[in-house]
Write a protein that holds these residues in place. Structure first.
Motif, mmCIF file in Angstrom:
data_model
loop_
_atom_site.group_PDB
_atom_site.id
_atom_site.type_symbol
_atom_site.label_atom_id
_atom_site.label_comp_id
_atom_site.label_asym_id
_atom_site.label_seq_id
_atom_site.Cartn_x
_atom_site.Cartn_y
_atom_site.Cartn_z
ATOM 1 N N LEU A 2 44.195 43.262 -96.073
ATOM 2 C CA LEU A 2 43.769 42.005 -96.702
ATOM 3 C C LEU A 2 42.644 41.383 -95.895
ATOM 4 O O LEU A 2 42.788 41.130 -94.699
ATOM 5 N N ILE A 3 41.526 41.116 -96.569
ATOM 6 C CA ILE A 3 40.350 40.551 -95.919
ATOM 7 C C ILE A 3 40.239 39.073 -96.260
ATOM 8 O O ILE A 3 40.116 38.706 -97.428
ATOM 9 N N MET A 4 40.286 38.235 -95.239
ATOM 10 C CA MET A 4 40.151 36.787 -95.410
ATOM 11 C C MET A 4 38.759 36.392 -94.936
ATOM 12 O O MET A 4 38.520 36.199 -93.745
ATOM 13 N N ASP A 5 37.841 36.287 -95.897
ATOM 14 C CA ASP A 5 36.437 36.012 -95.593
ATOM 15 C C ASP A 5 36.148 34.537 -95.869
ATOM 16 O O ASP A 5 35.994 34.121 -97.008
ATOM 17 N N ASP A 6 36.065 33.741 -94.824
ATOM 18 C CA ASP A 6 35.919 32.300 -94.991
ATOM 19 C C ASP A 6 34.580 31.899 -95.589
ATOM 20 O O ASP A 6 34.446 30.799 -96.121
ATOM 21 N N SER A 49 50.359 29.567 -94.211
ATOM 22 C CA SER A 49 49.672 28.568 -93.396
ATOM 23 C C SER A 49 48.175 28.570 -93.663
ATOM 24 O O SER A 49 47.557 27.509 -93.790
ATOM 25 N N ALA A 50 47.580 29.749 -93.772
ATOM 26 C CA ALA A 50 46.126 29.849 -93.954
ATOM 27 C C ALA A 50 45.677 29.342 -95.315
ATOM 28 O O ALA A 50 44.547 28.858 -95.456
ATOM 29 N N THR A 51 46.526 29.431 -96.329
ATOM 30 C CA THR A 51 46.120 29.087 -97.692
ATOM 31 C C THR A 51 46.833 27.849 -98.231
ATOM 32 O O THR A 51 46.753 27.568 -99.428
ATOM 33 N N ASN A 52 47.540 27.126 -97.355
ATOM 34 C CA ASN A 52 48.200 25.874 -97.733
ATOM 35 C C ASN A 52 49.224 26.065 -98.844
ATOM 36 O O ASN A 52 49.288 25.301 -99.806
ATOM 37 N N ARG A 53 50.056 27.084 -98.690
ATOM 38 C CA ARG A 53 51.143 27.308 -99.637
ATOM 39 C C ARG A 53 52.472 26.911 -99.010
ATOM 40 O O ARG A 53 52.674 27.059 -97.803
ATOM 41 N N THR A 54 53.367 26.432 -99.835
ATOM 42 C CA THR A 54 54.727 26.176 -99.390
ATOM 43 C C THR A 54 55.480 27.493 -99.398
ATOM 44 O O THR A 54 55.513 28.198 -100.410
ATOM 45 N N LYS A 58 37.264 33.546 -84.604
ATOM 46 C CA LYS A 58 37.896 32.320 -84.139
ATOM 47 C C LYS A 58 39.106 31.965 -85.006
ATOM 48 O O LYS A 58 40.131 31.504 -84.500
ATOM 49 N N VAL A 59 38.971 32.208 -86.308
ATOM 50 C CA VAL A 59 40.089 31.938 -87.216
ATOM 51 C C VAL A 59 41.218 32.938 -86.961
ATOM 52 O O VAL A 59 42.395 32.579 -86.887
ATOM 53 N N PHE A 65 42.842 21.747 -79.537
ATOM 54 C CA PHE A 65 42.059 22.495 -80.526
ATOM 55 C C PHE A 65 42.961 23.081 -81.601
ATOM 56 O O PHE A 65 42.672 22.975 -82.801
ATOM 57 N N ASP A 66 44.067 23.691 -81.185
ATOM 58 C CA ASP A 66 44.953 24.312 -82.158
ATOM 59 C C ASP A 66 45.647 23.276 -83.034
ATOM 60 O O ASP A 66 45.846 23.501 -84.232
ATOM 61 N N ARG A 67 46.010 22.155 -82.468
ATOM 62 C CA ARG A 67 46.675 21.119 -83.272
ATOM 63 C C ARG A 67 45.724 20.500 -84.290
ATOM 64 O O ARG A 67 46.153 20.029 -85.340
ATOM 65 N N ALA A 68 44.431 20.492 -83.984
ATOM 66 C CA ALA A 68 43.452 19.890 -84.889
ATOM 67 C C ALA A 68 42.845 20.906 -85.857
ATOM 68 O O ALA A 68 42.081 20.526 -86.745
ATOM 69 N N PHE A 69 43.173 22.170 -85.710
ATOM 70 C CA PHE A 69 42.558 23.229 -86.517
ATOM 71 C C PHE A 69 42.868 23.053 -87.995
ATOM 72 O O PHE A 69 43.984 22.707 -88.375
ATOM 73 N N GLN A 70 41.867 23.306 -88.837
ATOM 74 C CA GLN A 70 42.050 23.302 -90.287
ATOM 75 C C GLN A 70 41.559 24.623 -90.846
ATOM 76 O O GLN A 70 40.442 25.053 -90.557
ATOM 77 N N SER A 71 42.376 25.249 -91.648
ATOM 78 C CA SER A 71 42.017 26.539 -92.223
ATOM 79 C C SER A 71 40.856 26.392 -93.197
ATOM 80 O O SER A 71 40.808 25.433 -93.979
ATOM 81 N N PRO A 72 39.912 27.342 -93.196
ATOM 82 C CA PRO A 72 38.814 27.303 -94.168
ATOM 83 C C PRO A 72 39.245 27.759 -95.560
ATOM 84 O O PRO A 72 38.417 27.807 -96.479
ATOM 85 N N PHE A 73 40.517 28.088 -95.741
ATOM 86 C CA PHE A 73 40.999 28.576 -97.032
ATOM 87 C C PHE A 73 41.883 27.559 -97.752
ATOM 88 O O PHE A 73 42.605 27.899 -98.684
ATOM 89 N N LEU A 74 41.818 26.297 -97.334
ATOM 90 C CA LEU A 74 42.695 25.291 -97.934
ATOM 91 C C LEU A 74 42.192 24.821 -99.285
ATOM 92 O O LEU A 74 42.927 24.767 -100.262
ATOM 93 N N THR A 75 40.925 24.438 -99.360
ATOM 94 C CA THR A 75 40.336 23.960 -100.610
ATOM 95 C C THR A 75 38.945 24.542 -100.752
ATOM 96 O O THR A 75 38.371 25.064 -99.801
ATOM 97 N N TYR A 76 38.396 24.427 -101.936
ATOM 98 C CA TYR A 76 37.049 24.928 -102.163
ATOM 99 C C TYR A 76 36.039 24.067 -101.412
ATOM 100 O O TYR A 76 36.074 22.833 -101.505
ATOM 101 N N PRO A 77 35.102 24.672 -100.687
ATOM 102 C CA PRO A 77 34.063 23.892 -100.010
ATOM 103 C C PRO A 77 33.152 23.196 -101.014
ATOM 104 O O PRO A 77 33.056 23.601 -102.178
#
Length: 343
Positions: A182-186, A71-76, A259-260, A12-24
């Motif tokens: 900081l509030i991360m609201d998916d 990691s959550a926002t796909n930044r280097t 869960k996130v 599950f953790d290896r397959a997880f994708q953050s909901p903050f990577l791209t716009y839905p």
């Protein structure tokens, strides 16, 4: 040997994708924003930060915040130059250290780049950011990319380098750990009808609002939004006392989806951990303390003693206790006694 982390991590953790990577996408399949996702993702987005000037534990706590956000926002994640860390700089054989000296490799959970490679790629080659116009400052900045000193007048000044990054960065948060959360609201961060400022008020369910208020307490909630997400270079000017993030990541960043949030707690536990060399050295110290505790008991019944294979047995009434005592605390009159009374 018992460990405090999972290795390998769960499926599950290896397959997880953050909901903050791209716009839905909307139900029609179109982007919910006017910005095209593909165009937005063509340019690498970065997160840079300044190491805390306190002791190692303070540095580690801030670093964990940066890893979670990157990691959550796909930044280097841009790793700062090696620098003289508080107290550790007394080691004459190695005055400069970086994060890579302490942690097991974690580049499988977040992309990383050195400050030197970032400047070469984004400033010298791509020219996305200008170098200092003043020749002296430009020389100092370029001379401090591998190693730097916390001295303003040094030719390899960390201060000059970080002031420069804060000037050219697209977004520089003015957050403080004791005053902000900081509030991360998916479910809401990407919506176009939300104000693009740090205090944008979002529509929440009552239960979610209650959790945010409980988490932040007297602090001001900062909502992650499009303005932050779209900034190519996000820089934390965090070595100043007014923008210091001196707290654990799970006390500063609140994911409204539990869960996130639980995923990122496991992420730090499993992948942002000390090297095996450090763990082995710590294990030897603990073992020595247990053996010494046993000897102080004079071999009394129930005392801890090394077994034939070198392991230390566990007893009910013996062992040792560790206490984190800050020497400066005893200088406060309200404390009631000084360090000489502690034995």
């Amino acid at each position: 040997t018992k460990r405090g982390w999972n290795d390998p991590r769960s499926d599950f953790d290896r397959a997880f994708q953050s909901p903050f990577l791209t716009y839905p996408l909307s139900s029609s399949g179109h982007d919910t924003n006017t910005i095209n996702n593909n165009q937005q993702e063509e340019r690498t987005r970065y997160l840079s930060f300044e190491p805390d000037l306190g002791g190692w534990n303070n540095i580690r706590m801030e670093f964990e915040i940066m890893v979670v956000l990157a990691s959550a926002t796909n930044r280097t994640l841009i790793l700062p130059p090696d620098n003289p860390l508080y107290l550790l700089h007394r080691d004459k054989s190695n005055k400069h250290r970086g994060m890579q000296n302490f942690f097991q490799g974690f580049d499988d959970i977040v992309n990383i780049i050195s400050t030197e490679d970032f400047v070469q790629r984004e400033m010298i080659r791509k020219k996305n950011y200008r170098l200092p116009l003043d020749e002296t400052n430009r020389t100092r900045v370029l001379g401090s990319l591998k190693q730097c000193y916390w001295m303003k007048k040094s030719d390899k000044s960390c201060i000059t380098l970080f002031e420069y990054l804060s000037e050219v960065a697209d977004y520089v948060p003015k957050w403080h750990g004791e005053r902000h959360c900081l509030i991360m609201d998916d479910e809401n961060w990407y919506r176009r009808n939300h104000r693009n400022n740090e205090n944008g008020k979002y529509t929440h369910h009552a239960e979610r609002i209650a959790r945010i208020h409980k988490f932040c307490a007297k602090r001001t909630p900062i909502y992650y939004n499009k303005q932050m997400h779209d900034a190519p270079l996000l820089h934390f000017h965090s070595h100043f006392k007014d923008t210091r993030l001196l707290l654990h990541f799970y006390a500063f960043v609140h994911f409204t989806n539990p869960k996130v949030g639980n995923y990122y707690k496991r992420l730090v536990r499993d992948r942002v951990r000390y090297t095996d060399e450090i763990f082995c050295a710590a294990g030897k110290i603990v073992k020595s303390l247990l053996v010494e505790s046993s000897s102080l008991d004079g071999g009394a019944k129930g005392a801890m003693t090394p077994s034939e294979n070198g392991d230390v047995g566990r007893a009910v009434n013996d062992g040792y206790f560790a206490m984190h005592i800050r020497r400066g605390t005893f200088h406060l009159h309200s404390f009631g006694f000084d360090e000489q009374h502690v034995t």
